[in-house]
Design a protein around this motif. Structure first.
Motif, mmCIF file in Angstrom:
data_model
loop_
_atom_site.group_PDB
_atom_site.id
_atom_site.type_symbol
_atom_site.label_atom_id
_atom_site.label_comp_id
_atom_site.label_asym_id
_atom_site.label_seq_id
_atom_site.Cartn_x
_atom_site.Cartn_y
_atom_site.Cartn_z
ATOM 1 N N ILE A 48 34.335 -30.749 -49.946
ATOM 2 C CA ILE A 48 34.486 -31.953 -50.775
ATOM 3 C C ILE A 48 34.535 -33.161 -49.847
ATOM 4 N N GLN A 49 33.834 -34.223 -50.228
ATOM 5 C CA GLN A 49 33.837 -35.437 -49.402
ATOM 6 C C GLN A 49 34.963 -36.369 -49.820
ATOM 7 N N TRP A 50 35.708 -36.908 -48.824
ATOM 8 C CA TRP A 50 36.661 -37.955 -49.163
ATOM 9 C C TRP A 50 35.915 -39.266 -49.336
ATOM 10 N N PRO A 51 36.434 -40.257 -50.042
ATOM 11 C CA PRO A 51 37.695 -40.204 -50.787
ATOM 12 C C PRO A 51 37.537 -39.439 -52.092
ATOM 13 N N CYS A 52 38.640 -38.781 -52.486
ATOM 14 C CA CYS A 52 38.630 -38.024 -53.728
ATOM 15 C C CYS A 52 40.039 -38.059 -54.293
ATOM 16 N N THR A 53 40.193 -38.626 -55.470
ATOM 17 C CA THR A 53 41.513 -38.711 -56.100
ATOM 18 C C THR A 53 41.622 -37.603 -57.137
#
Lengths: 154, 829
Positions: B611-616
């Motif tokens: 999963i790529q940041w940013p991720c909320t």
């Protein structure tokens, strides 16, 4: 007619050379300091160039030269030191030397406005900005090493 | 065309261990519907049919690298892991049989590599996966302490007590925080970096913490901050699918991570291939493949970039609306590049003027431009300035934040991003700004401690300098071998009054100089996360037990924190976590609200793929591209730095930053900064006034609705300086008498760049030579000294005090052991 502007141009010319020499001396005295790598030499070259750009104006205004007043110039740097505290003090000296240059540019800019010398103003704008950058660099480096040097170093 | 399919990696695959990658898988760009879909935010994309939203058309090709005699059917279990060769972030699985790792296989469904592997992943050098677990020859299995000048085996309790006792003794002295320093490598997990950062910043309170990234990715990181406000590569590997032009800036011989290069090559072989520009030396696969190959003289990258920018501007090949609405500093950039018509740059760079013009035409005509910046820029003269100019190309053309338009950085150790984001590499955790008191307060509140904010952190070269001067009394080196990679480190580590702790897998040259050696578990022997070069976070699982008493780095740091009894303001333990998952959760809290927000990335979700940041938590996906719509992190309350003078590295304060961001005048550069100087003379400080007005509630200090702008950073080309200025710790100049290595003019070979660059063998015991200095990134530009043949040494249980090379070289024995690679030497230890 006599104008003291030439004295100030002479003072600045000499200060720029002194700053260049001092930058090189400090570099030589602290060969293992990574942050001085390359930068001191580069700034010294800039100082030399700035002094060269002043020379035509020294000549231009020396026609009006009066006798040089006493104590026009005072030495601010008398050789580099060794060690970590020595480095901080050396940078401190360089800062004072650069400040001398910086305020001289400012005063000469005022005088140049007074005589309406656009050419001189151009030089002051360019070279004065370089001197401002020198001060900023010295300040950055001194702030970084001050805590360790003043509190921790043996 | 057929040739390229037969030899996919050019000479590269043949020259390295004879291993070849699998068959080529040519492919074309996605259709316009898919491109539109790729530009949608995650939630909207979820509503689309699978065939449209399913991401990349790059065919899957699962590479399997197994021990001889083992087939996939023999494998008992597959454990997810990540490439340990470079920062590409390839997802793979470890093959486990009988408690041993017997091979690796690419993860088919992963967004980064679609199943492919670097052939070196298994066959590779001493840091390859082959060394995981019990049968990793030469692994450290017990802690060692120095007794009467020799390293002897001991227990963990004895070793850790020594470290803690020495720490306490140093901390009790005046300025105790300044007597302890940390240097870490690019091979820890994110959880371990964060724990180390909290111990260093909050527990000990020291600014002395840095990472090997200083020697590899520091300039990339600095340039991203200078241009966009915060670190973090804006692009995505997916951009290589969508783009119609690829520019590879500073290709090294390997063209960056092999899997990335395969993707580029597959696009080139498929329908609708992208144009390819390569800047770098002759003889690389990228140079052979490129439509336009610009082999600039070493050290002249900035001149080339200025000429390309000059062409773009002079021909009107830039997006006026984007520049006007989303950037600052255009006028000044124009002034700076005005002095670099293609003809002048051609002379400086030693290339035909037509090549520069052709490259500019490609850059100017591209509708979707993807850039890959590699070592030839990051590690070369004027590294940060040159890398900023690549950002400028993208800013001028509005080539950011949409499918196919992005900047990627290749190179650096595998876990570099983790170190940079968590603060173990000299930054403030969570891409925060040392100069922003609010950011420091945020961290102080999060950790419930008092934090001084005198930053920035001490960079690696200065940490070793302090150790040499005797003001740092304890240096803790984890997962790094500075005796081989930092100039003069070997000399410094031999100092009697310096207590050296080394935590590593092998008895490295650095470990031989240590007072305490702690055996660490490697990847595959512990759990943690790794963030790759396009911000993709992967989890790496535990496949086998570490050998002997070796422990995960996280456990070592937690043990130290317990022994030191670090407490917060309320007397509770400073480190409230106890395993990788709880460490990761602590990091999530630290990253909350920052550009690198990890709060939506959980271990559960990571087990399903990267999963790529940013991720909320509310978003179903990570963020594929940063800066969509020209929204940058340059707001003064968001940015990671207030900027530096690109020549000297002098820090600008908040006020010049505000002036640059919100003022009419362009950002002040040392080379042509007349305006601020005149303003300073007249004593004007409009932004300070406006700002303080905002703080007193009398109105906003910036126009409402005004977006933060990216900075177009101008830079003058400077002729490379040739003189080596650092002491060399016994290294000799190269045979031609030049100290700048084996290449012309102030260049740039990196010694730490994972296993991918093949330079480590040539460097012994602090021998790299400094050829220059990037003042912004605080990065020494290194060239290795001439190789000295490594030798096998027999040390069983008792270890020699100094580097084993010294006496042997002095007595001339070294000549008899010529040419044996480092891996074999270490395996025999």
């Amino acid at each position: 007619m006599s104008m003291h502007l030439a004295h100030y141009l002479g003072l600045l010319h000499r200060s720029q050379h002194e700053l260049a020499d001092a930058l090189r001396a400090v570099r030589r005295a602290h060969p293992d300091e990574p942050d001085l790598t390359g930068v001191c030499e580069r700034l010294a070259v800039q100082c030399g160039n700035n002094a060269r750009r002043l020379e035509p104006f020294v000549r231009r205004y020396s026609a009006h030269l009066s006798e040089e007043p006493e104590r026009m110039h005072s030495a601010l740097f008398s050789g580099a030191r060794r060690g970590s505290l020595g480095l901080l003090r050396d940078l401190h000296d360089l800062y004072l030397l650069a400040t001398q240059c910086e305020i001289s540019w400012t005063l000469i800019a005022q005088a140049a406005e007074g005589v309406g010398d656009e050419e001189l103003l151009d030089v002051v704008r360019h070279c004065g900005a370089e001197t401002a950058a020198h001060l900023l660099w010295l300040r950055t480096l001194m702030r970084q090493i001050a805590p360790q040097t003043l509190i921790v170093a043996p | 065309m057929l040739d390229r399919i037969a030899a996919p990696n050019g000479s590269r695959s043949g020259s390295r261990s004879g291993s070849r990658s699998g068959p080529r898988t040519p492919y074309g760009p996605p259709g316009s519907v898919e491109r539109l879909a790729a530009a949608l935010p995650g939630r909207l994309r979820d509503a689309l049919p699978t065939e449209i939203r399913s991401g990349s058309p790059w065919p899957v090709r699962v590479d399997v690298l197994l021990d001889d005699g083992i087939t996939e059917d023999d494998v008992e279990s597959w454990v997810p892991a990540v490439s340990m060769l470079h920062s590409g972030g390839d997802a793979l699985e470890l093959a486990v049989r009988d408690g041993r790792v017997v091979g690796v296989r690419g993860r088919a469904a992963d967004r980064v590599n679609h199943g492919r592997l670097d052939p070196q992943e298994w066959q590779g050098r001493w840091q390859g996966w082959r060394h995981a677990g019990q049968d990793g020859a030469g692994r450290l299995t017990r802690p060692l302490v120095r007794e009467h000048g020799r390293l002897v085996e001991t227990t963990w309790d004895v070793a850790m007590d020594r470290v803690a006792a020495r720490s306490r003794e140093l901390l009790a002295r005046p300025g105790g925080w300044g007597r302890v320093g940390f240097h870490t490598g690019g091979r820890l997990f994110l959880e371990e970096y964060y724990t180390l950062a909290v111990i260093g910043r909050a527990g000990i309170g020291t600014p002395h913490m840095d990472c090997d990234t200083r020697l590899s990715t520091a300039a990339a990181s600095a340039a991203l901050m200078e241009s966009f406000g915060t670190d973090g590569p804006p692009g995505s590997y997916g951009d290589l699918d969508h783009c119609d032009a690829i520019a590879m800036w500073g290709c090294d011989p390997n063209c960056g991570p092999p899997v990335l290069w395969e993707r580029v090559l597959d696009r080139r072989l498929g329908p609708g291939p992208p144009a390819l520009i390569a800047v770098g030396p002759e003889g690389t696969p990228a140079a052979r493949e490129a439509d336009v190959h610009v082999a600039v003289r070493h050290g002249t990258n900035v001149a080339l970039m200025n000429a390309l920018l000059h062409e773009l501007i002079a021909n009107g090949w830039y997006d006026e609306a984007y520049v006007a609405n989303h950037t600052a500093g255009f006028d000044e950039l124009c002034r700076a590049v005005d002095a670099y018509p293609a003809r002048r740059a051609a002379e400086i760079c030693g290339v035909p003027v037509t090549l520069i013009e052709q490259a500019a035409e490609i850059l100017g005509a591209a509708e979707r431009l993807a850039s890959v910046v590699a070592g030839g820029f990051h590690l070369a003269w004027q590294a940060t300035a040159a890398t900023c100019q690549v950002n400028n190309v993208h800013l001028l053309r509005g080539m950011l934040g949409r499918p196919g338009a992005g900047v990627l950085h290749a190179g650096g150790p595998p876990s570099a991003r983790g170190a940079l984001e968590t603060g173990a590499a000299g930054g403030l955790p969570g891409l925060r700004n040392w100069a922003n008191p609010r950011h420091v307060r945020e961290l102080a509140a999060l950790w419930n401690v008092d934090l001084p904010h005198w930053g920035p952190a001490t960079h690696a070269m200065r940490i070793f300098r302090y150790a040499e001067e005797g003001s740092i009394g304890l240096l803790w080196i984890s997962g790094a071998d500075p005796a081989r990679s930092l100039p003069g480190a070997g000399r410094i580590l031999r100092r009697k009054d310096l207590f050296v702790v080394v935590q590593d897998l092998f008895l490295t040259d650095t470990a031989r100089l240590a007072d305490v050696v702690l055996p660490a578990a490697g990847w595959g022997e512990k759990v943690g996360t790794v963030t790759g070069a396009d911000r993709t976070v992967h989890i790496s699982g535990k496949a086998v037990e570490p050998p002997g008493e070796a422990r995960p780095d996280l456990d070592v740091f937690l043990d130290y924190a317990r022994r030191m009894d670090f407490r917060d303001r309320d007397g509770a333990p400073l480190i409230g976590w106890h395993d990788p998952r709880s460490a990761f959760e602590a990091w999530q809290a630290c990253s909350r609200g920052r550009p690198c927000d990890y709060t939506g990335i959980t271990y559960e979700r990571l087990r399903r793929g990267g999963i790529q940041w940013p991720c909320t938590p509310s978003s179903s996906h990570g963020t594929e591209r940063l800066y969509a719509g020209g929204r940058f992190n340059t707001d003064p309350d968001a940015c990671q730095t207030y900027g530096h003078d690109l020549v000297t590295g002098a820090e600008y304060g908040e006020e010049p930053y505000l002036r640059a961001q919100y003022g009419e005048e362009p950002y002040r550069r040392a080379q042509s900064g007349e305006e601020p100087y005149r303003r300073a003379q007249s004593g004007e400080e409009p932004y300070r006034r406006a700002r303080s007005g905002a703080e007193h509630g009398s109105g906003p200090y910036r126009a409402p609705g005004r977006q933060a702008r990216a900075f177009l950073r101008a830079a003058e080309y400077e002729h490379p300086q040739h003189a080596a200025t650092m002491s060399l710790d016994g290294a000799a100049p190269s045979p031609d008498g030049h100290l700048d290595g084996r290449v012309n003019g102030g260049s740039h070979l990196n010694v730490l760049n994972g296993g991918a660059d093949g330079v480590v063998d040539g460097v012994v015991d602090g021998a790299p030579v400094v050829t220059g200095w990037d003042a912004v990134a605080r990065q020494p530009l290194l060239a290795p000294a001439p190789p000295v043949a490594p030798v096998a040494v027999d040390v069983g249980g008792v270890y020699s005090a100094a580097s084993p090379l010294d006496p042997l070289i002095q007595s001339g024995v070294a000549a008899t052991a010529g040419g044996c690679p480092v891996s074999e030497r270490l395996e025999e230890v």
